[in-house]
Design a protein around this motif. Structure first.
Motif, mmCIF file in Angstrom:
data_model
loop_
_atom_site.group_PDB
_atom_site.id
_atom_site.type_symbol
_atom_site.label_atom_id
_atom_site.label_comp_id
_atom_site.label_asym_id
_atom_site.label_seq_id
_atom_site.Cartn_x
_atom_site.Cartn_y
_atom_site.Cartn_z
ATOM 1 N N LEU A 76 0.196 -6.444 -1.374
ATOM 2 C CA LEU A 76 0.937 -6.737 -0.152
ATOM 3 C C LEU A 76 2.444 -6.672 -0.388
ATOM 4 O O LEU A 76 3.191 -6.227 0.483
ATOM 5 N N SER A 77 2.887 -7.062 -1.586
ATOM 6 C CA SER A 77 4.310 -7.015 -1.897
ATOM 7 C C SER A 77 4.819 -5.576 -1.952
ATOM 8 O O SER A 77 5.880 -5.262 -1.392
ATOM 9 N N VAL A 78 4.071 -4.692 -2.603
ATOM 10 C CA VAL A 78 4.507 -3.295 -2.712
ATOM 11 C C VAL A 78 4.489 -2.623 -1.345
ATOM 12 O O VAL A 78 5.445 -1.940 -0.958
ATOM 13 N N LEU A 79 3.404 -2.811 -0.597
ATOM 14 C CA LEU A 79 3.302 -2.151 0.708
ATOM 15 C C LEU A 79 4.353 -2.669 1.689
ATOM 16 O O LEU A 79 4.873 -1.914 2.508
ATOM 17 N N GLY A 80 4.673 -3.949 1.600
ATOM 18 C CA GLY A 80 5.630 -4.521 2.539
ATOM 19 C C GLY A 80 7.070 -4.366 2.126
ATOM 20 O O GLY A 80 7.975 -4.656 2.908
ATOM 21 N N GLY A 81 7.325 -3.880 0.893
ATOM 22 C CA GLY A 81 8.683 -3.762 0.404
ATOM 23 C C GLY A 81 9.362 -2.492 0.885
ATOM 24 O O GLY A 81 8.726 -1.454 1.048
ATOM 25 N N GLY A 82 10.663 -2.576 1.101
ATOM 26 C CA GLY A 82 11.429 -1.404 1.536
ATOM 27 C C GLY A 82 12.473 -1.812 2.545
ATOM 28 O O GLY A 82 12.420 -2.904 3.118
ATOM 29 N N PRO A 83 13.446 -0.932 2.800
ATOM 30 C CA PRO A 83 14.531 -1.274 3.719
ATOM 31 C C PRO A 83 14.056 -1.586 5.139
ATOM 32 O O PRO A 83 14.469 -2.568 5.737
ATOM 33 N N SER A 84 13.219 -0.729 5.723
ATOM 34 C CA SER A 84 12.686 -0.949 7.073
ATOM 35 C C SER A 84 11.293 -0.328 7.109
ATOM 36 O O SER A 84 11.152 0.892 7.145
ATOM 37 N N ALA A 100 6.591 -2.652 -12.744
ATOM 38 C CA ALA A 100 5.206 -3.108 -12.854
ATOM 39 C C ALA A 100 4.805 -3.838 -11.579
ATOM 40 O O ALA A 100 5.609 -4.585 -10.999
ATOM 41 N N SER A 101 3.565 -3.608 -11.157
ATOM 42 C CA SER A 101 3.035 -4.244 -9.942
ATOM 43 C C SER A 101 1.533 -4.470 -10.069
ATOM 44 O O SER A 101 0.768 -4.153 -9.155
ATOM 45 N N GLY A 102 1.115 -4.980 -11.213
ATOM 46 C CA GLY A 102 -0.297 -5.281 -11.397
ATOM 47 C C GLY A 102 -1.204 -4.074 -11.408
ATOM 48 O O GLY A 102 -2.421 -4.205 -11.223
ATOM 49 N N GLY A 103 -0.631 -2.866 -11.592
ATOM 50 C CA GLY A 103 -1.431 -1.651 -11.654
ATOM 51 C C GLY A 103 -1.620 -0.947 -10.326
ATOM 52 O O GLY A 103 -2.231 0.131 -10.281
ATOM 53 N N TRP A 144 -5.729 -2.740 8.902
ATOM 54 C CA TRP A 144 -5.037 -1.602 8.268
ATOM 55 C C TRP A 144 -5.497 -1.454 6.824
ATOM 56 O O TRP A 144 -5.781 -0.348 6.364
ATOM 57 N N LEU A 145 -5.595 -2.555 6.104
ATOM 58 C CA LEU A 145 -6.013 -2.521 4.704
ATOM 59 C C LEU A 145 -7.458 -2.040 4.551
ATOM 60 O O LEU A 145 -7.799 -1.412 3.548
ATOM 61 N N ARG A 146 -8.297 -2.322 5.528
ATOM 62 C CA ARG A 146 -9.696 -1.858 5.428
ATOM 63 C C ARG A 146 -9.783 -0.338 5.483
ATOM 64 O O ARG A 146 -10.711 0.255 4.936
ATOM 65 N N ARG A 147 -8.842 0.310 6.122
ATOM 66 C CA ARG A 147 -8.830 1.779 6.139
ATOM 67 C C ARG A 147 -8.141 2.327 4.890
ATOM 68 O O ARG A 147 -8.516 3.379 4.374
ATOM 69 N N TYR A 148 -7.167 1.621 4.338
ATOM 70 C CA TYR A 148 -6.382 2.149 3.219
ATOM 71 C C TYR A 148 -7.222 2.259 1.953
ATOM 72 O O TYR A 148 -7.316 3.320 1.348
ATOM 73 N N GLN A 149 -7.830 1.190 1.480
ATOM 74 C CA GLN A 149 -8.789 1.222 0.377
ATOM 75 C C GLN A 149 -8.286 1.954 -0.866
ATOM 76 O O GLN A 149 -8.969 2.795 -1.429
ATOM 77 N N ARG A 150 -7.080 1.646 -1.310
ATOM 78 C CA ARG A 150 -6.549 2.229 -2.539
ATOM 79 C C ARG A 150 -6.428 1.178 -3.647
ATOM 80 O O ARG A 150 -5.598 1.303 -4.523
ATOM 81 N N PHE A 151 -7.292 0.166 -3.604
ATOM 82 C CA PHE A 151 -7.207 -0.925 -4.552
ATOM 83 C C PHE A 151 -8.554 -1.623 -4.566
ATOM 84 O O PHE A 151 -9.400 -1.415 -3.677
ATOM 85 N N GLU A 152 -8.785 -2.440 -5.587
ATOM 86 C CA GLU A 152 -10.027 -3.199 -5.663
ATOM 87 C C GLU A 152 -9.956 -4.452 -4.794
ATOM 88 O O GLU A 152 -10.867 -4.742 -4.029
ATOM 89 N N PRO A 174 -7.038 -6.649 -2.301
ATOM 90 C CA PRO A 174 -5.669 -6.652 -1.758
ATOM 91 C C PRO A 174 -4.932 -7.932 -2.101
ATOM 92 O O PRO A 174 -4.650 -8.770 -1.249
ATOM 93 N N GLY A 175 -4.613 -8.088 -3.402
ATOM 94 C CA GLY A 175 -3.928 -9.289 -3.847
ATOM 95 C C GLY A 175 -2.472 -9.297 -3.436
ATOM 96 O O GLY A 175 -1.967 -8.361 -2.794
ATOM 97 N N PRO A 176 -1.746 -10.349 -3.815
ATOM 98 C CA PRO A 176 -0.330 -10.461 -3.440
ATOM 99 C C PRO A 176 0.511 -9.282 -3.922
ATOM 100 O O PRO A 176 1.483 -8.905 -3.259
ATOM 101 N N HIS A 177 0.167 -8.685 -5.084
ATOM 102 C CA HIS A 177 0.957 -7.564 -5.601
ATOM 103 C C HIS A 177 0.842 -6.352 -4.687
ATOM 104 O O HIS A 177 1.810 -5.628 -4.475
#
Length: 335
Positions: free
Chosen positions: A233-241, A115-118, A218-226, A228-231
């Protein structure tokens, strides 16, 4: 055609073959007095009460009346025709899951509830990679309640079309009125040709900025959310590298962006988006080429990406880059 003209037709499958890949021929009607037949190839997912279910690699389940069967046999897995690196369904699924890390997760046997806030189904769905450790109906009830407590719809992510995928689970979900909302392709390819780019491409035609963190532009071009809350940023920034790419545009909004997650030998490409007014200028390829170069520097050798099956423009782009489909994945939503 699985059954050649002149071959003896007989039904050589039984309910004991549920779970195996089969080829069946059924009588579907008559045309000008001549019998008409239809062939279906897929996994035999059910044989009950005179009805045979075969799930194709696309995830579509075909219902066949047992009385219409004229031939059927177990067939080997489809031969691999892909040009990309060798990979298993399980390996790719785990790599992709690490690229979309959820804010919250919980184990249910060998299933993972995420879960990641939808924000994005890939981080807000149950991921089955084995058995849930309880009867299926009980597990589905647990999944529903887990997401209800978070005020989220209950999704389960499944896969079809490769060795070890989940055609049986897809059929079970459909029989319980779970709705298949989205189907996408998991594509793979070699990384080095992607970094080299197409012949005649000019790497200097657009400057690509690579950054570790996701910025406001970068987020202004992405626009896949209502919002850009912490959830998000957490999903986009998560990962090994994780790397974020952008090409400068107008009014502080990038003309093109992309995200890459490097994980061992794999480099995953996602969030590749281009300003509608700047499309067909090679910006998507330029962004991916820059990210691929960075991934090579970090030791990766293979590439993967996910694209929805009805996105014709993106599929054509990735065809030209040498990506081939490894399997399909689906998101089923509780009715």
């Amino acid at each position: 055609m699985e059954f050649t003209t002149g071959a003896r037709l007989e039904v050589r499958i039984t309910p004991a073959d549920v779970g195996k890949r089969v080829s069946v021929r059924r009588l579907t009607g008559a045309d000008d007095g001549a019998e008409k037949f239809t062939d279906t190839v897929g996994v035999l997912t059910s044989w009950d009460d005179g009805v045979v279910l075969v799930t194709r690699r696309t995830g579509e389940t075909v219902r066949i009346a047992e009385s219409t069967l004229v031939a059927g046999k177990v067939v080997p897995a489809a031969p691999a025709r892909r040009r990309g690196p060798a990979a298993s369904f399980r390996e790719l699924t785990r790599v992709a899951a690490r690229a979309w890390q959820p804010v919250e997760r919980e184990a249910l046997g060998e299933w993972e509830l995420r879960a990641s806030g939808g924000f994005t189904r890939r981080a807000n769905s149950a991921l089955p990679l084995g058995e849930p450790g309880m009867p299926l109906d009980e597990a589905l009830g647990r999944v529903r309640r887990w997401y209800e407590r978070r005020d989220l719809p209950a999704y389960i992510q499944t896969a079809t079309g490769a060795e070890g995928t989940q055609e049986l689970l897809c059929a079970e979900l459909e029989s319980r009125d779970w709705l298949r909302e989205v189907t996408a392709q998991m594509r793979i390819g070699a990384l080095a040709p992607l970094a080299d780019g197409p012949r005649g491409a000019d790497p200097a035609s657009a400057h690509v900025r690579l950054e570790r963190g996701v910025g406001e532009a970068w987020l202004r071009r992405y626009q896949r959310f209502e919002e850009p809350g912490p959830h998000v940023l957490s999903v986009l920034g998560g990962g090994p590298s994780v790397w974020f790419a952008s090409v400068d545009g107008d009014d502080g909004v990038p003309a093109a962006i992309g995200r890459c997650v490097i994980d061992g030998r794999w480099a995953g490409f996602m969030a590749v988006e281009v300003d509608p007014g700047r499309r067909r200028q090679g910006l998507a390829s330029t962004v991916m080429r820059a990210l691929a170069g960075r991934a090579l520097d970090e030791g990766a050798s293979a590439a993967w990406l996910q694209v929805e099956s009805d996105n014709d423009a993106a599929r054509a782009l990735y065809d030209g880059m040498g990506f081939t489909t490894h399997h399909l994945y689906h998101h089923f939503r509780a009715a």
